[in-house]
Design an enzyme around this catalytic site. Structure first.
Site, PDB file in Angstrom:
ATOM      1  N   ASP A 191     -56.048  65.853 -14.329  1.00 59.00           N
ATOM      2  CA  ASP A 191     -55.010  66.726 -14.881  1.00 59.00           C
ATOM      3  C   ASP A 191     -55.001  67.999 -14.044  1.00 59.00           C
ATOM      4  O   ASP A 191     -56.052  68.629 -13.836  1.00 59.00           O
ATOM      5  CB  ASP A 191     -55.320  67.078 -16.333  1.00 59.00           C
ATOM      6  CG  ASP A 191     -55.200  65.873 -17.256  1.00 59.00           C
ATOM      7  OD1 ASP A 191     -54.450  64.942 -16.924  1.00 59.00           O
ATOM      8  OD2 ASP A 191     -55.861  65.873 -18.311  1.00 59.00           O
TER       9      ASP A 191
ATOM     10  N   ASP B 207     -48.703  58.601 -25.326  1.00 55.37           N
ATOM     11  CA  ASP B 207     -49.749  59.291 -26.085  1.00 55.37           C
ATOM     12  C   ASP B 207     -49.463  59.039 -27.562  1.00 55.37           C
ATOM     13  O   ASP B 207     -48.375  59.361 -28.044  1.00 55.37           O
ATOM     14  CB  ASP B 207     -49.732  60.797 -25.814  1.00 55.37           C
ATOM     15  CG  ASP B 207     -49.897  61.127 -24.339  1.00 55.37           C
ATOM     16  OD1 ASP B 207     -50.598  60.372 -23.641  1.00 55.37           O
ATOM     17  OD2 ASP B 207     -49.334  62.146 -23.888  1.00 55.37           O
TER      18      ASP B 207
END
Length: 251
Positions: free
Chosen positions: A11, A130
């Protein structure tokens, strides 16, 4: 039988790799290009880079980063974060990425999946999902897990594949960063529902966790971050342990 893939995830914000728990409490863990090169040298099968910057300047920085990664590593890598149009995807693919991943923008406008697939091919499109458990079942979230939608995980995955997704990357928001293992029954159900590879994300803490999701969970690949970034389970060690459990991985 195809080898199972092990995929470190990075990330990125403001040019640095970060990691948190349940998508919060982010800490800087290193330079994304150097980390990617390290993981490639250690035996990663692929890499995933996700841009979690929110600014226009952050987007420009990320495109530059993708070009630097492409010059440095020789394994496939996928990039995502904020891709809301074919032009967004084109900038990253032109910079050297092998695949792009779409998430929140695809939930908001599912046609985006087909638009990218039509231009580049399904093999270039990964739909990231997600989701978290609710009393009504697994529900899709957007915006880094901050917004709960009414979409069912399994129905949305099936629709995404019908629209042109070549892979599904499912992150369990309940397990992300906890290192407590993956919800294997959920992954198995998802793998049975869609005819494309499923990448498992969220919860890796041990080699056994990864072995379980690749076998009982029927996942084609396992994505992890914390165990690699913090040196808890280095890639070469992980792959040797998986081999010892009769998991077909490339050494």
């Amino acid at each position: 039988m195809l080898a199972k893939r092990i995929i470190p995830c990075l990330d990125v914000t403001d040019g640095q790799t970060v990691k948190g728990v349940n998508f919060a409490s982010l800490q800087t863990v290193g330079d994304p290009v150097e980390l990617g090169a390290k993981y490639a040298a250690e035996g990663a099968d692929e890499l995933v880079y996700l841009d979690i910057s929110a600014t226009v300047e952050g987007r420009r920085t990320f495109v530059d980063l993708v070009a630097r990664v492409a010059r440095r590593i020789d394994i496939p890598f996928t990039v995502g974060g904020g891709i809301a149009s074919v032009d967004d995807a084109a900038r990253l693919l032109d910079a050297g990425a092998d695949k792009v991943t779409v998430n929140s923008a695809a939930v908001a406008r599912p046609e985006l999946i087909g638009e990218i697939a039509q231009r580049y091919g399904a093999q270039f499109v990964v739909v990231a999902i997600d989701a978290r458990r609710t009393p009504e079942g697994w529900r899709v979230t957007t915006h880094g897990g901050r917004r709960l939608t009414g979409r069912d995980l399994f129905d949305w995955a099936a629709e995404a594949v019908d629209r042109g997704a070549g892979e599904v990357l499912f992150t369990s928001m309940d397990n992300d960063g906890t290192r407590a293992g993956y919800p294997c029954e959920t992954y198995a159900r998802l793998a049975d529902r869609v005819p494309v590879p499923v990448i498992a994300s969220g919860g890796a803490g041990t080699a056994r966790h990864i072995a379980d999701v690749l076998t009982a969970g029927k996942a084609d690949a396992a994505l992890a971050a914390s165990i690699f970034h913090y040196g808890t389970l280095p890639l070469p060690v992980l792959k040797r342990e998986l081999k010892s459990m009769n998991i077909n991985v490339r050494i």
